[in-house]
Structure formats: structure tokens, C-alpha cells
Design a protein around this motif. Structure first.
Motif, PDB file in Angstrom:
ATOM      1  N   TRP A   1      27.873 -14.698 -11.339  1.00  0.00           N
ATOM      2  CA  TRP A   1      28.790 -14.530 -12.464  1.00  0.00           C
ATOM      3  C   TRP A   1      28.205 -13.542 -13.471  1.00  0.00           C
ATOM      4  O   TRP A   1      27.055 -13.685 -13.892  1.00  0.00           O
ATOM      5  N   THR A   2      28.967 -12.549 -13.878  1.00  0.00           N
ATOM      6  CA  THR A   2      28.529 -11.597 -14.898  1.00  0.00           C
ATOM      7  C   THR A   2      28.742 -12.195 -16.280  1.00  0.00           C
ATOM      8  O   THR A   2      29.307 -13.284 -16.423  1.00  0.00           O
ATOM      9  N   THR A   3      28.304 -11.474 -17.294  1.00  0.00           N
ATOM     10  CA  THR A   3      28.457 -11.965 -18.659  1.00  0.00           C
ATOM     11  C   THR A   3      29.915 -12.028 -19.092  1.00  0.00           C
ATOM     12  O   THR A   3      30.221 -12.660 -20.107  1.00  0.00           O
ATOM     13  N   ASP A   4      30.820 -11.400 -18.352  1.00  0.00           N
ATOM     14  CA  ASP A   4      32.242 -11.537 -18.662  1.00  0.00           C
ATOM     15  C   ASP A   4      32.772 -12.909 -18.294  1.00  0.00           C
ATOM     16  O   ASP A   4      33.818 -13.332 -18.807  1.00  0.00           O
ATOM     17  N   ASP A   5      32.061 -13.615 -17.401  1.00  0.00           N
ATOM     18  CA  ASP A   5      32.513 -14.921 -16.938  1.00  0.00           C
ATOM     19  C   ASP A   5      31.588 -16.059 -17.332  1.00  0.00           C
ATOM     20  O   ASP A   5      32.040 -17.185 -17.530  1.00  0.00           O
ATOM     21  N   LEU A   6      30.280 -15.792 -17.427  1.00  0.00           N
ATOM     22  CA  LEU A   6      29.311 -16.857 -17.677  1.00  0.00           C
ATOM     23  C   LEU A   6      28.179 -16.335 -18.549  1.00  0.00           C
ATOM     24  O   LEU A   6      27.611 -15.272 -18.274  1.00  0.00           O
ATOM     25  N   VAL A   7      27.862 -17.085 -19.597  1.00  0.00           N
ATOM     26  CA  VAL A   7      26.789 -16.718 -20.524  1.00  0.00           C
ATOM     27  C   VAL A   7      25.900 -17.940 -20.726  1.00  0.00           C
ATOM     28  O   VAL A   7      26.396 -19.036 -21.046  1.00  0.00           O
ATOM     29  N   PHE A   8      24.595 -17.744 -20.538  1.00  0.00           N
ATOM     30  CA  PHE A   8      23.619 -18.807 -20.786  1.00  0.00           C
ATOM     31  C   PHE A   8      23.074 -18.667 -22.201  1.00  0.00           C
ATOM     32  O   PHE A   8      22.736 -17.567 -22.652  1.00  0.00           O
TER      33      PHE A   8
ATOM     34  N   CYS B   1      16.864 -12.299 -21.613  1.00  0.00           N
ATOM     35  CA  CYS B   1      16.421 -11.202 -20.753  1.00  0.00           C
ATOM     36  C   CYS B   1      17.567 -10.720 -19.871  1.00  0.00           C
ATOM     37  O   CYS B   1      17.423 -10.622 -18.646  1.00  0.00           O
ATOM     38  N   ASN B   2      18.726 -10.459 -20.478  1.00  0.00           N
ATOM     39  CA  ASN B   2      19.881 -10.011 -19.699  1.00  0.00           C
ATOM     40  C   ASN B   2      19.541  -8.755 -18.903  1.00  0.00           C
ATOM     41  O   ASN B   2      18.843  -7.855 -19.392  1.00  0.00           O
ATOM     42  N   SER B   3      20.018  -8.702 -17.680  1.00  0.00           N
ATOM     43  CA  SER B   3      19.726  -7.579 -16.795  1.00  0.00           C
ATOM     44  C   SER B   3      21.021  -6.897 -16.383  1.00  0.00           C
ATOM     45  O   SER B   3      22.042  -7.547 -16.162  1.00  0.00           O
ATOM     46  N   LYS B   4      20.940  -5.576 -16.277  1.00  0.00           N
ATOM     47  CA  LYS B   4      22.083  -4.766 -15.860  1.00  0.00           C
ATOM     48  C   LYS B   4      21.792  -4.154 -14.499  1.00  0.00           C
ATOM     49  O   LYS B   4      20.741  -3.564 -14.285  1.00  0.00           O
ATOM     50  N   THR B   5      22.732  -4.318 -13.593  1.00  0.00           N
ATOM     51  CA  THR B   5      22.652  -3.712 -12.267  1.00  0.00           C
ATOM     52  C   THR B   5      23.939  -2.937 -12.010  1.00  0.00           C
ATOM     53  O   THR B   5      24.824  -2.863 -12.877  1.00  0.00           O
ATOM     54  N   ASN B   6      24.027  -2.362 -10.824  1.00  0.00           N
ATOM     55  CA  ASN B   6      25.251  -1.605 -10.511  1.00  0.00           C
ATOM     56  C   ASN B   6      26.444  -2.509 -10.251  1.00  0.00           C
ATOM     57  O   ASN B   6      27.569  -2.020 -10.080  1.00  0.00           O
ATOM     58  N   THR B   7      26.223  -3.836 -10.227  1.00  0.00           N
ATOM     59  CA  THR B   7      27.352  -4.765 -10.066  1.00  0.00           C
ATOM     60  C   THR B   7      27.739  -5.424 -11.378  1.00  0.00           C
ATOM     61  O   THR B   7      28.672  -6.223 -11.402  1.00  0.00           O
ATOM     62  N   GLY B   8      27.050  -5.116 -12.475  1.00  0.00           N
ATOM     63  CA  GLY B   8      27.399  -5.672 -13.767  1.00  0.00           C
ATOM     64  C   GLY B   8      26.191  -6.189 -14.520  1.00  0.00           C
ATOM     65  O   GLY B   8      25.041  -6.053 -14.085  1.00  0.00           O
ATOM     66  N   GLU B   9      26.446  -6.796 -15.646  1.00  0.00           N
ATOM     67  CA  GLU B   9      25.393  -7.378 -16.485  1.00  0.00           C
ATOM     68  C   GLU B   9      25.376  -8.888 -16.298  1.00  0.00           C
ATOM     69  O   GLU B   9      26.418  -9.538 -16.329  1.00  0.00           O
TER      70      GLU B   9
END
Length: 439
Positions: A191-198, A227-235
Motif C-alpha cells: 500500500w502506498t501513502t495514498d492508501d495507508l499511512v503508519f 523513514c518514508n521511501s520513494k520507489t518507481n512504484t510510489g511512496e
């Protein structure tokens, strides 16, 4: 009238029993809450009512907002910190809490505080994973150490006890005067930050057991961060805990530093032995050298091979150099002793030279001997006068006529002074560097 009243009461009880059986099972008409919990669970989790594959709605029930998951944990123990593998093992109680409005239920006027589940697959769960995990397992003795609590307002609390072996990259330049920071990272897998945030739970998100004991480390403090991480599939949302460990120096002082100092001092005993005791001085030098080399190799065997120089490498290297220098000093003394012996033999041969006696030459020779004795006496008096004007150091060194003896005497003073100077520079440098890095 008296006969009919019991029959009416019996009829009323029968009607209540068949219409509300769960409310008439207990004595005195009390509600059976266990049975009520079953009914509520069947109602909110029944087929067609709840789908665990769909994530809960976001803030204010909006489907496009991300689901907020609050995290906290309790560190039960830290079993080991491995310098060679650069990892550490921890046992913790991990908790997650989120709001799922589909799980709201009637709390029966505050008498039903929460519902308890032991099957995590019956409700939606965040896809959290530990990104720096090497190994891990759940605890299933006697029963699985996991529970899920569902509160009347739809809040879900998930708690589980797990043991993890986590990676901990270390910088060993100051070993064993170092401090290490080991992290525990948690992130969403899909889940990306658009759907789930810890989010860390407010208040005290990380708790540590009071009697935490580590054999060679001390847990100084711990910090929580994101420590949010960004990849080519999202954040992707990420949480981390930084555990700051300070290495206990007393163990290394007893096991490494004091034995090395003792070996260096034992190698200096060779300076006080007689120059002719060749077997004793050679065996002493070789034994201390081999012992020091074994000590150094044993220290490096417990550490990973790194490309930089560690503080312990500087210490063992200099101690090994001092021991090796004491062995070379004896080689120099032995060479100087043989030179002194050769020089004495040359002088003795010159004194033993005999010239053919002749009468006239003997008389002249006697006169020359008389003059030379007079001259020698005058030179001796001058030498005494000059010697008095020399400093104390040269006067003391004049007591040792041979070069080999002078080398031993100088080594007795020079080696301890240089080693003491090295200790002063070593401890001041690494201790002050440690304080600078801490700031």
C-alpha cells in the motif's frame, strides 16, 4: 385470584424465553455476555457483511483518504549484538491500531468494552513488514501469542509477540571505544501513502523493559522517526526506531588492554638480563612476540574484515612493535658486545707486542716510560677536571664503559617513556574523538 397469578407469571417467563432466549439463560435474568459477543461477531463479520480484502475508509469515512494506522511496541529483551555478522536479536510485543467503521457495534450500555479475536485473517490487516529483518518467528507456546480487540466505535487493536534478528551496519573505527546505532524499520509492502499511512502512537510509542541487561553493551537511549521511501512504484510509509548502544569498556580493558601491557612490560625484562645470557634473552623475546601475535589474531577473529583501521588495531600494532623492538634491541646488544670484545682483544695484543731489547734502546725506553707516566698523570688530572664539568647524564653513562651495556641502559629508560607517551596520545585521541562524534 391467587391460583391464577402463578400461572400468569409462568406464561410470561415462557414467552420471554422463546422470544429472547439469550437474556434468560443466566440466573436472576442476567445477560449472557459471551453469547452476546458471539451474536455481535456473527452480525458484523458474517458472510456478505464484511470483506477483509477491502481496506477501511479514511478520515471521516471518505474512501479516497488513506487509512491511518498507529503503531507502538514494547521491547521485552535484546538477546545479543553480533559484531561479526553485524546484527542484533530482539523480542518485542508489537501493536497496531486503526479505525474500521464497518466493525461498529452496540456496547450494551457500556457493559461490553470490546470483542476479542485470535484469527487475524477475519479482519483487514495492514501489510506491515520489517525491512531490515534477517530472521523472525512468532511465539506459539502454549497458545499463539496474538489477539485482536474490536472496540464499539470500530477501533481495532492488533497485538502480537515476535522475535526478530535484524541487520545493524556498524562503524568499528573506534572499537572498542565506540557507540553503535541499530535501527528497527517498519514499512508498508504494497500500500502506498495514498492508501495507508503508519503513524507513531502519541505519548510513549516505544517502551523498554526496566531490567534490560546486555553483556557487553548499554542501551543509552532510543529515538522514533519516520523513514518514508520513494520507489518507481510510489511512496511507501515507513517508521523506524534508533537504538543507541554504548559498548562496555571494562570487558575489553581486562581481556585485551591489560594483557597487552603486561606482555610489553615482560619484554623489557630482557634489558636487565646479562649480555651473555643469550638463550634466556632470545627465548624471552620470541615467547612474548608469539604471545602478542596470538593475542592480536584472536582479537581480529571476532571482528569482521573491514577496509579501515580500528582503534584496537592501533593498540595491538604498537604493542607488537614494542615487543619486536625489544627483540631487535638484543640483536644490537649482541653485535655491540662482540665489537667490544674484539676491541679489547686488539688493545691487549698491542700491549703484548715486544721489541728486541738493546742496551741503549732500553735506557731510552725507560726515560720515555717515565715521561709517559708523567704525561698520563697530567692527562688523568685534566680528564677528572673535565668530567666534573659534564652534566649528570653523561657522568652516569660514563659508568658503563662498553657500548653494549650503554644500549641496555638507554633501552631501560627509552622504551617505558615512549610507551607512556603512546598511551597518553592514544587515550586522549580516541576518547576525545568519541565525545566529538557523540555531539
Amino acid at each position: 385470584m391467587d391460583i391464577r397469578r402463578p400461572s400468569c407469571a409462568l406464561i410470561i417467563l415462557l414467552v420471554l424465553y422463546f422470544t429472547h432466549p439469550t437474556e434468560c439463560i443466566q440466573n436472576n435474568g442476567k445477560i449472557n455476555f459471551r453469547e452476546k459477543e458471539k451474536q455481535i461477531l456473527d452480525q458484523i463479520l458474517g458472510p456478505g457483511r464484511y470483506d477483509a480484502r477491502i481496506r477501511p475508509s479514511g478520515i471521516n469515512g471518505t474512501g479516497y483518504a488513506p487509512t491511518l494506522v498507529h503503531v507502538n511496541m514494547f521491547l521485552r529483551s535484546i538477546s545479543k549484538i553480533d559484531d561479526y555478522k553485524m546484527e542484533y536479536s530482539v523480542q518485542l510485543t508489537f501493536r497496531e491500531q486503526w479505525l474500521d467503521e464497518r466493525l461498529k457495534f452496540n456496547n450494551l450500555g457500556g457493559r461490553l468494552k470490546y470483542l476479542t479475536l485470535t484469527e487475524a485473517n477475519r479482519v483487514w490487516m495492514p501489510d506491515l513488514f520489517f525491512s531490515n529483518e534477517k530472521e523472525g518467528h512468532f511465539h506459539n507456546i502454549i497458545m499463539p501469542n496474538v489477539y485482536i480487540r474490536i472496540f464499539p466505535n470500530g477501533n481495532v487493536l492488533y497485538s502480537i509477540r515476535i522475535s526478530l534478528t535484524l541487520s545493524c551496519p556498524m562503524n568499528l573505527k573506534l572499537y572498542p571505544l565506540d557507540k553503535q546505532t541499530c535501527s528497527l524499520r517498519m514499512a508498508s509492502y504494497g500500500w502506498t501513502t495514498d492508501d495507508l499511512v503508519f503513524l507513531w502512537k502519541e505519548g510513549d510509542p516505544v517502551q523498554v523493559v526496566k531490567n534490560l541487561h546486555l553483556p557487553r553493551f548499554t542501551l543509552e537511549k532510543f529515538l522514533t522517526d519516520y523513514c518514508n521511501s520513494k520507489t518507481n512504484t510510489g511512496e511507501y510509509s515507513c517508521l523506524k526506531v534508533d537504538l543507541l548502544f554504548k559498548r562496555e569498556f571494562s570487558y575489553y580493558l581486562i581481556q585485551i588492554y591489560i594483557p597487552c601491557c603486561m606482555l610489553v612490560i615482560v619484554s623489557w625484562v630482557s634489558f636487565w638480563l646479562d649480555q651473555g645470557a643469550v638463550p634466556a634473552r632470545v627465548s624471552l623475546g620470541v615467547t612474548t612476540l608469539l604471545t602478542m601475535a596470538t593475542q592480536s589474531s584472536g582479537i581480529n577473529a571476532s571482528l569482521p574484515p573491514v577496509s579501515y583501521t580500528k582503534a584496537i588495531d592501533v593498540w595491538t600494532g604498537v604493542c607488537l612493535t614494542f615487543v619486536f623492538g625489544a627483540l631487535l634491541e638484543f640483536a644490537l646488544v649482541n653485535y655491540a658486545s662482540r665489537s667490544d670484545m674484539h676491541r679489547e682483544n686488539m688493545k691487549k695484543n698491542k700491549k703484548d707486542m715486544v721489541i728486541d731489547p738493546q742496551a741503549n734502546i732500553d735506557a731510552a725506553s725507560d726515560m720515555m716510560d717515565t715521561d709517559s707516566n708523567t704525561t698520563f698523570a697530567m692527562l688523568a688530572r685534566c680528564e677528572v677536571h673535565i668530567t666534573r664539568q659534564k652534566n649528570c647524564c653523561r657522568l652516569w653513562m660514563s659508568k658503563f664503559p662498553t657500548r653494549s651495556k650503554r644500549i641496555d641502559v638507554i633501552s631501560r629508560i627509552t622504551f617505558p617513556l615512549v610507551f607512556a607517551l603512546f598511551n597518553l596520545i592514544y587515550w586522549s585521541t580516541y576518547l576525545f574523538r568519541d565525545e566529538d562524534e557523540e555531539k
